[in-house]
Design a protein around this motif. Structure first.
Motif, PDB file in Angstrom:
ATOM      1  N   ALA A   1       8.696   6.236   0.095  1.00 29.60           N
ATOM      2  CA  ALA A   1       8.296   5.699  -1.205  1.00 29.60           C
ATOM      3  C   ALA A   1       8.025   4.201  -1.121  1.00 29.60           C
ATOM      4  O   ALA A   1       7.072   3.698  -1.725  1.00 29.60           O
ATOM      5  N   ALA A   2       8.854   3.483  -0.361  1.00 31.51           N
ATOM      6  CA  ALA A   2       8.661   2.035  -0.211  1.00 31.51           C
ATOM      7  C   ALA A   2       7.341   1.725   0.477  1.00 31.51           C
ATOM      8  O   ALA A   2       6.616   0.810   0.075  1.00 31.51           O
ATOM      9  N   ALA A   3       7.012   2.483   1.525  1.00 33.24           N
ATOM     10  CA  ALA A   3       5.741   2.275   2.220  1.00 33.24           C
ATOM     11  C   ALA A   3       4.565   2.560   1.294  1.00 33.24           C
ATOM     12  O   ALA A   3       3.562   1.826   1.291  1.00 33.24           O
ATOM     13  N   ASP A   4       4.683   3.612   0.487  1.00 38.74           N
ATOM     14  CA  ASP A   4       3.622   3.926  -0.475  1.00 38.74           C
ATOM     15  C   ASP A   4       3.472   2.808  -1.501  1.00 38.74           C
ATOM     16  O   ASP A   4       2.348   2.414  -1.847  1.00 38.74           O
ATOM     17  N   LEU A   5       4.585   2.311  -1.997  1.00 37.70           N
ATOM     18  CA  LEU A   5       4.532   1.239  -2.993  1.00 37.70           C
ATOM     19  C   LEU A   5       3.874  -0.012  -2.433  1.00 37.70           C
ATOM     20  O   LEU A   5       3.080  -0.671  -3.115  1.00 37.70           O
ATOM     21  N   LEU A   6       4.212  -0.360  -1.189  1.00 37.19           N
ATOM     22  CA  LEU A   6       3.569  -1.518  -0.565  1.00 37.19           C
ATOM     23  C   LEU A   6       2.059  -1.339  -0.512  1.00 37.19           C
ATOM     24  O   LEU A   6       1.299  -2.269  -0.785  1.00 37.19           O
TER      25      LEU A   6
ATOM     26  N   HIS B   1       0.212  -6.012 -15.273  1.00 36.48           N
ATOM     27  CA  HIS B   1       0.403  -4.826 -16.113  1.00 36.48           C
ATOM     28  C   HIS B   1      -0.117  -3.572 -15.413  1.00 36.48           C
ATOM     29  O   HIS B   1       0.549  -2.530 -15.404  1.00 36.48           O
ATOM     30  N   ARG B   2      -1.288  -3.663 -14.793  1.00 36.70           N
ATOM     31  CA  ARG B   2      -1.878  -2.502 -14.131  1.00 36.70           C
ATOM     32  C   ARG B   2      -1.093  -2.098 -12.895  1.00 36.70           C
ATOM     33  O   ARG B   2      -0.897  -0.914 -12.620  1.00 36.70           O
ATOM     34  N   VAL B   3      -0.634  -3.089 -12.122  1.00 34.90           N
ATOM     35  CA  VAL B   3       0.133  -2.772 -10.921  1.00 34.90           C
ATOM     36  C   VAL B   3       1.474  -2.139 -11.300  1.00 34.90           C
ATOM     37  O   VAL B   3       1.932  -1.195 -10.664  1.00 34.90           O
TER      38      VAL B   3
ATOM     39  N   GLN C   1      -0.391  -3.785  -2.591  1.00 33.22           N
ATOM     40  CA  GLN C   1      -1.329  -4.575  -1.794  1.00 33.22           C
ATOM     41  C   GLN C   1      -2.770  -4.175  -2.081  1.00 33.22           C
ATOM     42  O   GLN C   1      -3.648  -5.031  -2.198  1.00 33.22           O
ATOM     43  N   GLY C   2      -3.010  -2.877  -2.188  1.00 32.34           N
ATOM     44  CA  GLY C   2      -4.374  -2.417  -2.450  1.00 32.34           C
ATOM     45  C   GLY C   2      -4.909  -2.934  -3.772  1.00 32.34           C
ATOM     46  O   GLY C   2      -6.048  -3.422  -3.848  1.00 32.34           O
ATOM     47  N   LEU C   3      -4.107  -2.859  -4.815  1.00 40.52           N
ATOM     48  CA  LEU C   3      -4.561  -3.303  -6.130  1.00 40.52           C
ATOM     49  C   LEU C   3      -4.737  -4.819  -6.195  1.00 40.52           C
ATOM     50  O   LEU C   3      -5.717  -5.314  -6.759  1.00 40.52           O
ATOM     51  N   THR C   4      -3.789  -5.558  -5.630  1.00 30.64           N
ATOM     52  CA  THR C   4      -3.901  -7.017  -5.690  1.00 30.64           C
ATOM     53  C   THR C   4      -5.039  -7.529  -4.819  1.00 30.64           C
ATOM     54  O   THR C   4      -5.772  -8.436  -5.222  1.00 30.64           O
ATOM     55  N   ASP C   5      -5.205  -6.957  -3.632  1.00 25.67           N
ATOM     56  CA  ASP C   5      -6.306  -7.374  -2.770  1.00 25.67           C
ATOM     57  C   ASP C   5      -7.655  -7.086  -3.422  1.00 25.67           C
ATOM     58  O   ASP C   5      -8.579  -7.901  -3.366  1.00 25.67           O
ATOM     59  N   ALA C   6      -7.775  -5.905  -4.032  1.00 22.13           N
ATOM     60  CA  ALA C   6      -9.039  -5.535  -4.685  1.00 22.13           C
ATOM     61  C   ALA C   6      -9.337  -6.479  -5.845  1.00 22.13           C
ATOM     62  O   ALA C   6     -10.486  -6.893  -6.048  1.00 22.13           O
TER      63      ALA C   6
END
Length: 214
Positions: free
Chosen positions: A160-165, A188-190, A169-174
């Motif tokens: 779960a921790a790996a998925d959360l990372l 809010h979205r993350v 990361q995917g949302l913030t980088d995008a």
């Protein structure tokens, strides 16, 4: 076995400052490198521009850094350390929910407060010339600890921790790539994505029979 050949002389500092004044000089050079990246982009990122911005001679810069690759590594490491110290404060929060919210906030701040710097460092960090030279800070243990507080009954908190990372990361980088500037909206979205994910897998673990192993 790792083979560095001549790379360390290019990407690593020539020497470590041993006096306070020397440390201040190094810090000013690294911050100048950040400012040049932000103001001029990769095209204008060179040692002469950085020395001018820092107010030091090119000779003084070369006393500590053999070139711009070494400066880039130092800058990436500085930003990574700053992010980790900010994110680690999540563990001081009163609840697991607050801890995860803090971690998400730290991730959003790291990406959007200096967006051009974050974007350019992402590009530079993936450069073949720098691959393997940047010391990785392990966030896994930090995120696992937070996940265990948020959802203590999860069967596999490490997964779960790996998925959360990956989600964070995917949302913030995008968002950074799109040029977003609204920290509150992104946070809010993350949060919605992270807590929604944890809620769904927690329910699945609760209602699924325990398997023998994974």
């Amino acid at each position: 076995m790792t083979h560095h050949s001549s790379r360390p002389s290019i990407t690593r500092p020539r020497k470590t400052p041993s006096q306070a004044r020397a440390e201040e000089t190094v810090e000013s050079i690294v911050e100048a490198a950040a400012q040049v990246l932000e103001a001029e982009g990769l095209e204008g990122f060179n040692t002469n521009a950085i020395a001018r911005r820092a107010g030091v001679s090119i000779g003084s810069l070369y006393q500590y850094f053999p070139g711009k690759d070494a400066l880039t590594v130092a800058l990436i490491q500085r930003e990574t350390r700053r992010f980790y110290h900010d994110a680690a404060a999540a563990l001081t929060q009163r609840s697991g929910k607050a801890a995860l919210e803090y971690l998400i906030g730290a991730s959003v701040r790291q990406q959007l407060q200096r967006p051009m710097l974050a974007k350019l460092l992402d590009v530079q960090e993936s450069s073949p010339a720098l691959r393997g030279e940047v010391e990785k800070v392990e966030f896994d243990a930090l995120v696992v600890a937070i996940v265990k507080r948020v959802a203590p009954r999860l069967e596999h908190p490490e997964v779960a921790a790996a998925d959360l990372l990956a989600i964070v990361q995917g949302l913030t980088d995008a968002a950074g790539q799109r040029g977003e500037r609204d920290l509150e909206s992104l946070e809010h979205r993350v949060r919605a994505a992270a807590f929604g994910y944890l809620s769904r897998i927690a329910k699945r673990d609760k209602h699924s029979p325990r398997a023998g192993g994974m």
